[in-house]
Design an enzyme around this catalytic site. Structure first.
Site, PDB file in Angstrom:
ATOM      1  N   HIS A 232      11.521  24.380 -36.025  1.00 27.88           N
ATOM      2  CA  HIS A 232      12.759  25.095 -36.379  1.00 27.88           C
ATOM      3  C   HIS A 232      14.026  24.262 -36.205  1.00 27.88           C
ATOM      4  O   HIS A 232      15.124  24.729 -36.489  1.00 27.88           O
ATOM      5  CB  HIS A 232      12.902  26.397 -35.577  1.00 27.88           C
ATOM      6  CG  HIS A 232      13.303  26.167 -34.148  1.00 27.88           C
ATOM      7  ND1 HIS A 232      12.402  25.926 -33.162  1.00 27.88           N
ATOM      8  CD2 HIS A 232      14.525  26.128 -33.564  1.00 27.88           C
ATOM      9  CE1 HIS A 232      13.038  25.750 -32.023  1.00 27.88           C
ATOM     10  NE2 HIS A 232      14.329  25.854 -32.228  1.00 27.88           N
TER      11      HIS A 232
HETATM   12  C1  UD1 Z   1      18.519  28.694 -31.561  1.00 29.53           C
HETATM   13  C2  UD1 Z   1      19.100  27.657 -30.615  1.00 29.53           C
HETATM   14  C3  UD1 Z   1      18.031  26.638 -30.240  1.00 29.53           C
HETATM   15  C4  UD1 Z   1      16.752  27.309 -29.785  1.00 29.53           C
HETATM   16  C5  UD1 Z   1      16.306  28.321 -30.834  1.00 29.53           C
HETATM   17  C6  UD1 Z   1      15.026  29.020 -30.445  1.00 29.53           C
HETATM   18  C7  UD1 Z   1      21.507  27.111 -30.906  1.00 29.53           C
HETATM   19  C8  UD1 Z   1      22.441  26.120 -31.477  1.00 29.53           C
HETATM   20  N1  UD1 Z   1      20.202  26.925 -31.247  1.00 29.53           N
HETATM   21  O1  UD1 Z   1      18.215  28.044 -32.777  1.00 29.53           O
HETATM   22  O2  UD1 Z   1      18.540  25.824 -29.212  1.00 29.53           O
HETATM   23  O3  UD1 Z   1      15.740  26.343 -29.586  1.00 29.53           O
HETATM   24  O4  UD1 Z   1      17.353  29.275 -31.026  1.00 29.53           O
HETATM   25  O5  UD1 Z   1      14.620  29.935 -31.404  1.00 29.53           O
HETATM   26  O6  UD1 Z   1      21.912  27.999 -30.195  1.00 29.53           O
HETATM   27  N2  UD1 Z   1      17.778  34.387 -37.371  1.00 29.53           N
HETATM   28  C9  UD1 Z   1      17.147  35.546 -37.772  1.00 29.53           C
HETATM   29  N3  UD1 Z   1      16.732  36.417 -36.817  1.00 29.53           N
HETATM   30  C10 UD1 Z   1      16.928  36.192 -35.488  1.00 29.53           C
HETATM   31  C11 UD1 Z   1      17.589  35.017 -35.113  1.00 29.53           C
HETATM   32  C12 UD1 Z   1      18.003  34.114 -36.056  1.00 29.53           C
HETATM   33  O7  UD1 Z   1      16.946  35.793 -38.954  1.00 29.53           O
HETATM   34  O8  UD1 Z   1      16.539  37.034 -34.667  1.00 29.53           O
HETATM   35  C13 UD1 Z   1      18.246  33.441 -38.391  1.00 29.53           C
HETATM   36  C14 UD1 Z   1      19.755  33.507 -38.528  1.00 29.53           C
HETATM   37  O9  UD1 Z   1      20.065  34.112 -39.723  1.00 29.53           O
HETATM   38  C15 UD1 Z   1      20.257  32.098 -38.495  1.00 29.53           C
HETATM   39  C16 UD1 Z   1      19.024  31.259 -38.219  1.00 29.53           C
HETATM   40  O10 UD1 Z   1      17.920  32.126 -37.986  1.00 29.53           O
HETATM   41  O11 UD1 Z   1      20.804  31.690 -39.689  1.00 29.53           O
HETATM   42  C17 UD1 Z   1      19.269  30.381 -37.058  1.00 29.53           C
HETATM   43  O12 UD1 Z   1      19.576  31.128 -35.882  1.00 29.53           O
HETATM   44  P1  UD1 Z   1      20.480  30.472 -34.728  1.00 29.53           P
HETATM   45  O13 UD1 Z   1      20.561  31.377 -33.570  1.00 29.53           O
HETATM   46  O14 UD1 Z   1      21.720  29.967 -35.324  1.00 29.53           O
HETATM   47  O15 UD1 Z   1      19.689  29.166 -34.318  1.00 29.53           O
HETATM   48  P2  UD1 Z   1      18.151  28.885 -34.113  1.00 29.53           P
HETATM   49  O16 UD1 Z   1      17.706  27.967 -35.197  1.00 29.53           O
HETATM   50  O17 UD1 Z   1      17.351  30.131 -33.891  1.00 29.53           O
END
Ligand code: UD1
Length: 389
Positions: A232
């Site tokens: 991811h």
């Molecule tokens: C985040 C953390 C990362 C961690 C990871 C574990 C930051 C910068 N990154 O990355 O350190 O290893 O979580 O999972 O804080 N999304 C969903 N549903 C959810 C959560 C996220 O659809 O429940 C989608 C969102 O639309 C977003 C994307 O996933 O665009 C990324 O989510 P985000 O929290 O920005 O970062 P992660 O890649 O999950």
């Protein structure tokens, strides 16, 4: 002592769970779970609260997705209000996600309008405490999993780690390299305390259930007969060319070792946008699933032949369990898992060769780092008493 435990994203939940349970038993502590809402999907958040026997979050900030600045800013704005109202004595942040740095920034700059009375014997902040003698009018901030560094500032998590550690009052590290990094950055020694790896507490707390579920059988897989894949990191999944090369590699590997791949929402979006999701889904030897709950996912880790990942937590869990881990990154903030554990950094160019040597029984043998023993929450509770009471 009013203690806010900040939980935001999937890897945070297994870090706060053992600590919440340990603090709950202490008569002097009132632990409150603050969920920022960074991860909000049922299978990225709620299922972890159920599995880890956590109560519903006491406070929910409801901040969802956004750009880094949007997400960080919205958590800061929402948490500052909460902290002003609730006046926590201690704010515990974990890991390296955007919410970690956001709550650290907000809590570090707060000045309570009605400061606690330092002469009140019930005031939990000891005014003679060496860490923060000049400002008892704000909460202490403690960072759990402090000191980790990848030395790669292109990673958003590295920026979060640097800023959080620069500001936090108490730095709880998981391993000796964490202590060394902080000392090299000039952090005063009295702020640093090595407490061990809290993830191992969760794993041991849930071991019975993890071993019992045998979820791999539901996918028609045998014990030790499959590889577990998670990806991811933006550097692997956001760039379509990189993602295509990774998928081609997984398809080749799937021909000799069945692969099970629980797909993170970020990765799913990227795979769908490039048409790669359907391609992988139709490929023999590869099974895609939704993200799984803690117990089921850990059962898959316990029983896999090897993990192929870019996650931080899985590097640690496989080292603890003695399972080979191939980390698809040029660096890691967890070098102890390489120096001592079963982890190996890989690229598209050499992963298959390293996997072949594992499959032919010539894999790396590791050992468990000190203080990765399931007792980290107990050491943290002791540390809070020492620092703050
Ligand atoms: C985040 C953390 C990362 C961690 C990871 C574990 C930051 C910068 N990154 O990355 O350190 O290893 O979580 O999972 O804080 N999304 C969903 N549903 C959810 C959560 C996220 O659809 O429940 C989608 C969102 O639309 C977003 C994307 O996933 O665009 C990324 O989510 P985000 O929290 O920005 O970062 P992660 O890649 O999950």
């Amino acid at each position: 002592m009013l203690i806010h435990l900040i939980a935001a994203a999937r890897p945070n939940f297994m870090k706060i769970a053992p600590l919440y349970h340990a603090l709950e038993k202490e008569p002097w502590a009132e632990p409150i779970i603050v969920h920022t809402g960074q991860h909000y999907d049922l299978n990225m958040s709620d299922v972890f609260f159920q599995d880890l026997e956590l109560p519903e979050p006491h406070i929910h900030l409801g901040v969802g997705s956004g750009t880094h600045a949007e997400q960080t800013g919205q958590v800061m704005i929402a948490y500052e209000k909460i902290a002003h109202e609730a006046k926590p004595d201690l704010v515990i942040v974990v890991g390296d996600v955007n919410s970690t740095v956001a709550c650290t920034l907000a809590a570090s700059k707060i000045t309570y309008t009605k400061p606690p009375n330092p002469t009140n014997p019930n005031n939990p902040i000891n005014p003679t405490n060496p860490i923060n003698p000049t400002n008892p009018n704000r909460p202490f901030v403690a960072h759990l999993e402090a000191g980790l560094r990848s030395f790669d500032r292109t990673m958003p998590e590295e920026i979060n780690r640097l800023v959080t550690d620069a500001l936090a009052d108490i730095l709880w590290t998981p391993s000796v390299d964490g202590d060394e990094n902080l000392m090299n950055e000039g952090v005063p020694l009295e702020k640093i305390q090595r407490v061990g790896n809290i993830m191992i507490d969760s794993l041991e707390m849930m071991r019975g259930r993890i071993e019992d579920v045998e979820i791999y059988k539901n996918y028609g897989l045998g014990r030790g007969g499959y590889g577990l894949v998670t990806l991811h990191r933006p550097s692997n999944v956001d760039n379509p060319e990189m993602l295509t090369l990774l998928c081609q590699m997984l398809q080749r590997i799937g021909k000799k070792l069945p692969l099970l791949f629980p797909v993170h929402p970020r990765t799913r979006k990227c795979l769908e946008n490039t048409g790669l999701y359907e391609q992988l889904n139709n490929c023999d030897g590869i099974t895609l699933t939704e993200p799984l709950n803690y117990v089921n996912f850990m059962n898959l880790v316990f029983n896999c032949r090897a993990a192929i990942t870019d996650s931080g937590g899985i590097q640690e869990e496989t080292t603890y369990l003695g399972i080979p881990c191939l980390t698809l990154r040029p660096n890691t903030e967890r070098p102890i898992t390489i120096k001592q554990g079963t982890n190996q950094l890989c690229s598209i160019d050499n992963l298959e060769e390293i996997l072949n040597s594992i499959l032919s029984g010539r894999g790396k043998i590791g050992s468990v780092p000190p203080l990765w023993d399931g007792q980290t929450a107990t050491r943290i509770v002791r540390s809070i008493r020492r620092y703050v009471l």
